[in-house]
Structure formats: C-alpha cells, structure tokens
Design a protein around this motif. Structure first.
Motif, mmCIF file in Angstrom:
data_model
loop_
_atom_site.group_PDB
_atom_site.id
_atom_site.type_symbol
_atom_site.label_atom_id
_atom_site.label_comp_id
_atom_site.label_asym_id
_atom_site.label_seq_id
_atom_site.Cartn_x
_atom_site.Cartn_y
_atom_site.Cartn_z
ATOM 1 N N VAL A 175 0.852 -1.199 0.000
ATOM 2 C CA VAL A 175 0.000 0.000 0.000
ATOM 3 C C VAL A 175 0.884 1.245 0.000
ATOM 4 O O VAL A 175 1.778 1.372 0.839
ATOM 5 N N VAL A 176 0.636 2.144 -0.956
ATOM 6 C CA VAL A 176 1.388 3.394 -1.003
ATOM 7 C C VAL A 176 0.415 4.542 -0.740
ATOM 8 O O VAL A 176 -0.530 4.742 -1.503
ATOM 9 N N VAL A 177 0.615 5.231 0.374
ATOM 10 C CA VAL A 177 -0.229 6.392 0.689
ATOM 11 C C VAL A 177 0.460 7.624 0.122
ATOM 12 O O VAL A 177 1.647 7.858 0.393
ATOM 13 N N ILE A 178 -0.275 8.386 -0.697
ATOM 14 C CA ILE A 178 0.353 9.499 -1.408
ATOM 15 C C ILE A 178 -0.197 10.842 -0.948
ATOM 16 O O ILE A 178 -1.412 11.025 -0.835
ATOM 17 N N ASP A 179 0.737 11.732 -0.704
ATOM 18 C CA ASP A 179 0.375 13.060 -0.254
ATOM 19 C C ASP A 179 -0.082 13.867 -1.464
ATOM 20 O O ASP A 179 0.733 14.447 -2.175
ATOM 21 N N GLY A 180 -1.367 13.860 -1.713
ATOM 22 C CA GLY A 180 -1.878 14.586 -2.875
ATOM 23 C C GLY A 180 -3.333 14.230 -3.104
ATOM 24 O O GLY A 180 -3.856 13.327 -2.448
ATOM 25 N N SER A 181 -3.973 14.925 -4.036
ATOM 26 C CA SER A 181 -5.389 14.647 -4.277
ATOM 27 C C SER A 181 -5.520 13.446 -5.201
ATOM 28 O O SER A 181 -4.657 13.160 -6.028
ATOM 29 N N ILE A 289 -13.989 18.554 -12.100
ATOM 30 C CA ILE A 289 -14.021 19.574 -11.055
ATOM 31 C C ILE A 289 -13.035 19.161 -9.962
ATOM 32 O O ILE A 289 -12.537 18.029 -9.968
ATOM 33 N N VAL A 290 -12.781 20.047 -9.032
ATOM 34 C CA VAL A 290 -11.999 19.657 -7.853
ATOM 35 C C VAL A 290 -13.007 19.241 -6.795
ATOM 36 O O VAL A 290 -13.791 20.068 -6.317
ATOM 37 N N ALA A 291 -13.008 17.950 -6.480
ATOM 38 C CA ALA A 291 -13.989 17.445 -5.517
ATOM 39 C C ALA A 291 -13.702 17.996 -4.131
ATOM 40 O O ALA A 291 -12.552 18.099 -3.729
ATOM 41 N N ARG A 292 -14.781 18.350 -3.430
ATOM 42 C CA ARG A 292 -14.618 18.787 -2.033
ATOM 43 C C ARG A 292 -14.737 17.569 -1.119
ATOM 44 O O ARG A 292 -15.147 16.500 -1.549
ATOM 45 N N GLU A 293 -14.384 17.762 0.138
ATOM 46 C CA GLU A 293 -14.520 16.673 1.124
ATOM 47 C C GLU A 293 -15.984 16.313 1.280
ATOM 48 O O GLU A 293 -16.848 17.180 1.286
ATOM 49 N N SER A 298 -15.900 7.300 -0.498
ATOM 50 C CA SER A 298 -15.583 6.331 -1.562
ATOM 51 C C SER A 298 -15.964 6.836 -2.950
ATOM 52 O O SER A 298 -15.525 6.273 -3.952
ATOM 53 N N ILE A 299 -16.822 7.839 -2.983
ATOM 54 C CA ILE A 299 -17.206 8.361 -4.308
ATOM 55 C C ILE A 299 -16.802 9.831 -4.454
ATOM 56 O O ILE A 299 -17.404 10.578 -5.213
ATOM 57 N N GLN A 300 -15.760 10.193 -3.735
ATOM 58 C CA GLN A 300 -15.259 11.577 -3.809
ATOM 59 C C GLN A 300 -14.334 11.701 -5.017
ATOM 60 O O GLN A 300 -13.119 11.777 -4.894
ATOM 61 N N VAL A 301 -14.930 11.683 -6.187
ATOM 62 C CA VAL A 301 -14.156 11.718 -7.425
ATOM 63 C C VAL A 301 -14.632 12.901 -8.262
ATOM 64 O O VAL A 301 -15.818 13.016 -8.566
ATOM 65 N N GLY A 302 -13.703 13.780 -8.604
ATOM 66 C CA GLY A 302 -14.080 14.972 -9.362
ATOM 67 C C GLY A 302 -13.827 14.838 -10.849
ATOM 68 O O GLY A 302 -14.347 15.591 -11.656
#
Ligand SMILES: Cc1ncc(COP(=O)(O)O)c(C=O)c1O
Ligand SMILES: [Zn+2]
Length: 413
Positions: A175-181, A289-293, A298-302
């Motif tokens: 698992v790679v956790v990435i600092d970014g959107s 779009i840029v998705a907001r929180e 699980s469906i926070q996809v812009g």
C-alpha cells in the motif's frame, strides 16, 4: 464461453490490432470490449439461471474470459435483493428493493469488477496488479490478486480511512499512501508508475475489468423473474456502474430476455457531482471539477476521466437521471437504511437511498414505481461515520435499577 468479438474505440471506431490494449491510439479514448453473445438462446438463459454457482460466473458467457480455468473467484455476486417495506414506507415508495452488495467478499461492489479484471490478468500471465483507489478498490484488487497468486500494489490518497488501508494490507498488498489529491497528484503518479513498472492496470480505464458490473443487470433480471424494475439507483463516482449496467441491460434486450430496461439514476455527493452537473447542463462529456470533502468518501471523485461520457450516454438512453445529495441527506439515509431495513451501508452507498428519497419527494419517482437502490459498500468500511458520543461508551453500574433508568431514555419496551 465469453468469446471476445472485438475490441473497439467507442468514440472514433478505430479497431486496434491487439486485443490487450486499453486505450485508443488515435483519440486516446478508452476502448470497449465486445463479447459475442449473439449465439445465446433462451435455453442458455435457463441453464445460467439454474446453475448451482450463485456467483457472477454463472453468467460466464457474458464475460471476456476465454477459459474457466482463468477464473479468480471469491464467490462474488448473487447478492440479496431485499424488499425493504419499512424503509419504503418511510420514503413513500411501496416497492423499494435494496441490492445488498455490502455482503460481497471484500464488502464492496468492486469485487464484481475485480473478479473479472484479475481473471484476465491471470489469463495474460501478469505478475503484478495495480490500482489507485479512494479505498474500496484497494481492498478488492488486493484480495483477488492474493487469490490469484499475483502481487498487488495499491495507491491511495492521504486521508483514506485507516480501515480501508488495513484491509488491503491484510490481503498482502503493497500500500502506497500518497500526499496529494486523488484526481490529480495520485492519478498522475499512478499512470506513470503503471507505464514504468509494466503492472496490470485495474483501474476503470481497463475495459475488461469494467465488464464485471454488467452482472448487476443479469442478477436483477433473474431475481425479478425476467422482469425489470422501473428505476435502478447507483452511487456514482467514475461512472463504471452506470455504464456497465446499461451495457448488460442492452445485451439482455437484444437477446429478447427482457422487454424493457429500467431507468438508471446516478447518485452523487453534492461535493463531488461532475456527472450530475454535466447531465443537468445537457453536456456530452463531463467537465472535471476539484472534488470537495464529503462523508461519502468512496465516491469523492471529481474527474471521472475515462467513462464519464459513457455514463452520461447511459443515463440519457435509459431515460434516467442524475442527482446530487448533501452529506446531511446521506447520513440520514444511512441511519434510516440501518434502522428500518437491517442493512449497514457505508455513506457512499447510502447516496442511492438519499437519492430515492429526494426523487420521490419531488415526484420524479411515483409511489408505486419499482425502485432498486444499490447498496455498494459495507458500513464497517467507514465506521467512524457513525457519530457516537461519550455517553454511548460510558458504562452503567450493573444493577437493574440503573438499567431501568437507562432504558427509560430510549422508550424501549
Ligand atoms: C461504495 C462505492 N459505491 C459506488 C462506487 C461507484 O463507482 P462507479 O461510479 O465507478 O461505479 C464506488 C467506487 O468508487 C464505491 O466505492
Ligand atoms: Zn478512438
């Protein structure tokens, strides 16, 4: 046997020489796999319906896998279609059904896709499968890879629920956790990594993997005894579910196994609703779009890059719609679903119930329409969404008197 007729670009019609590429070399669009189902007969339908195998693989002939020995299965599919009378009464929908995908092997709808996707990876002899994910796909790809004896690498954005990371790790994934959107930094790095390392790509840009969610259509037709509901509401992120369900229904229609398909509804969170926006504006494609929180993480996809336009086409062809719901509506729907039907859905999954309520309240859905809400992920995937207070954990003294006082607060008899 699922015979692959052709792999074709749905945008420009280009047919690549190889069937194992995912993207059109001419217009960069994601290709579409065509499985030849023309030869199937009514007797085949009966054979599949009568099969003792309750998983999606009873519909083997519809999937782009050429040999049964390639199948990687954990028993996915065949999920309950629950008549939800109490929840339906609350929403004013008499014939409300819940397609309970929370019971899938890794607790989410992703198992439908990854069982097919990883079976193809095995057929093509890949050593490592990869995915970037808001969480659910991570666990699913990891589990199916483990079952297949393939390594898995999953990339998730910082902030992903720990329970989802833990699950992928439990199946042995890297698992790679990435600092970014998710939509931008993670997506960019993921794309570059798949290229560099030659991993098998389990993203929704893999047209073989996407075929798996067609199974919703086959299962529901079986469960409704050859009939179709009026509406199927699906929590939507990248659009695979809507696109693939529609493909499945069209196959059944062309075989004459159904008379009419249902209207499909994409339910999104208001904070991440690019498909709803494009649908409402009548656009042919989705504007990222840029998705907001949102609580529906699980469906926070812009940016539903690859399948957005095809999901839009499916919504329109089916004469369905797209609707956005707020976090408050989602949490209310999650609570109602749990307490009135006995199904614990994660917030993203409960968007389908929130959407059903909103569409009923505005009269789009009629009171006696047959409505299916897909519940696509288990509530235990994101337990922290259930807000408990200190009081919920404070022990009481072990006396009947204290218990009486406690119980009196809840009007329980
Ligand atoms: C719980 C849940 N529901 C629904 C979806 C919908 O995804 P899609 O629109 O790609 O079918 C996802 C995936 O992102 C999910 O994790
Ligand atoms: Zn093309």
């Amino acid at each position: 046997m699922g015979v692959i007729d052709k792999v074709l670009c749905p945008r420009c019609g280009h047919e690549p020489a190889s069937k194992s590429v995912f993207q059109c070399s001419e217009c960069r669009s994601i290709l579409e796999v065509h499985v030849n189902t023309n030869q199937l007969t009514n007797a085949d339908f009966e054979r599949m319906r009568q099969s003792r195998d309750q998983s999606i693989w009873r519909w083997f002939d519809f999937f782009p896998v050429s040999q049964r020995s390639s199948i990687v299965s954990l028993g996915e599919g065949g999920t309950p279609l629950i008549p939800a009378a109490r929840l339906g009464a609350k929403l004013g929908i008499e014939k409300l059904y819940l397609k309970n995908d929370t019971v899938l092997p890794t607790g989410s709808l992703k198992d439908r896709s990854n069982s097919v996707g990883v079976s193809v990876a095995r057929e093509w002899e890949f050593k490592t499968a990869a995915v970037m994910s808001t969480g659910n796909a991570a666990g699913s790809v990891a589990a199916y890879s483990a079952a297949a004896g393939i390594n898995s690498v999953v990339m998730v954005p910082a902030g992903t629920a720990p329970s989802k990371i833990i699950q992928a790790r439990a199946y042995g994934a890297t698992v790679v956790v990435i600092d970014g959107s998710f939509d931008y930094e993670v997506a960019k790095l993921y794309k570059a990594a798949v290229q560099e390392f030659g991993w098998y790509d389990c993203l929704s840009s893999n047209p073989y993997r996407d075929e798996g969610k067609k199974s919703y259509a086959y299962e529901m037709v079986d469960q409704f005894d050859g009939k179709t509901p009026d509406w199927v509401i699906h929590p939507t992120a990248g659009g695979t579910g809507i696109y693939a369900m529609w493909k499945g229904y069209k196959e059944l229609l062309s075989l004459g196994w159904i008379e009419r398909p249902p209207k499909l509804v994409a339910a999104q969170s208001e904070a991440a609703a690019p498909i709803v926006a494009a649908f409402e504006k009548g656009l042919p494609d989705v504007e990222p779009i840029v998705a907001r929180e949102t609580i529906a993480e699980s469906i926070q996809v812009g940016n539903p890059a690859s399948l957005g336009w095809r999901a839009l086409a499916a919504l329109r062809e089916s004469r369905g719609t797209a609707i956005a719901v707020s976090d408050a509506e989602i949490l209310e729907a999650q609570a109602l679903t749990g307490s009135l039907s006995g199904v614990f859905a994660e917030p993203a999954a409960a968007t389908s119930v929130a959407a059903a309520k909103k569409l009923r309240d505005t009269g789009v859905i009629g009171h006696d329409d047959i409505v299916v809400c897909n519940l696509t992920g288990h509530g235990l995937k994101q337990p922290e969404a259930i807000r408990l207070t200190e009081k919920d954990f404070t022990p009481i003294a072990p006396t009947l008197d204290m218990l009486r006082q406690y119980i009196a607060r809840f009007e329980i008899t």
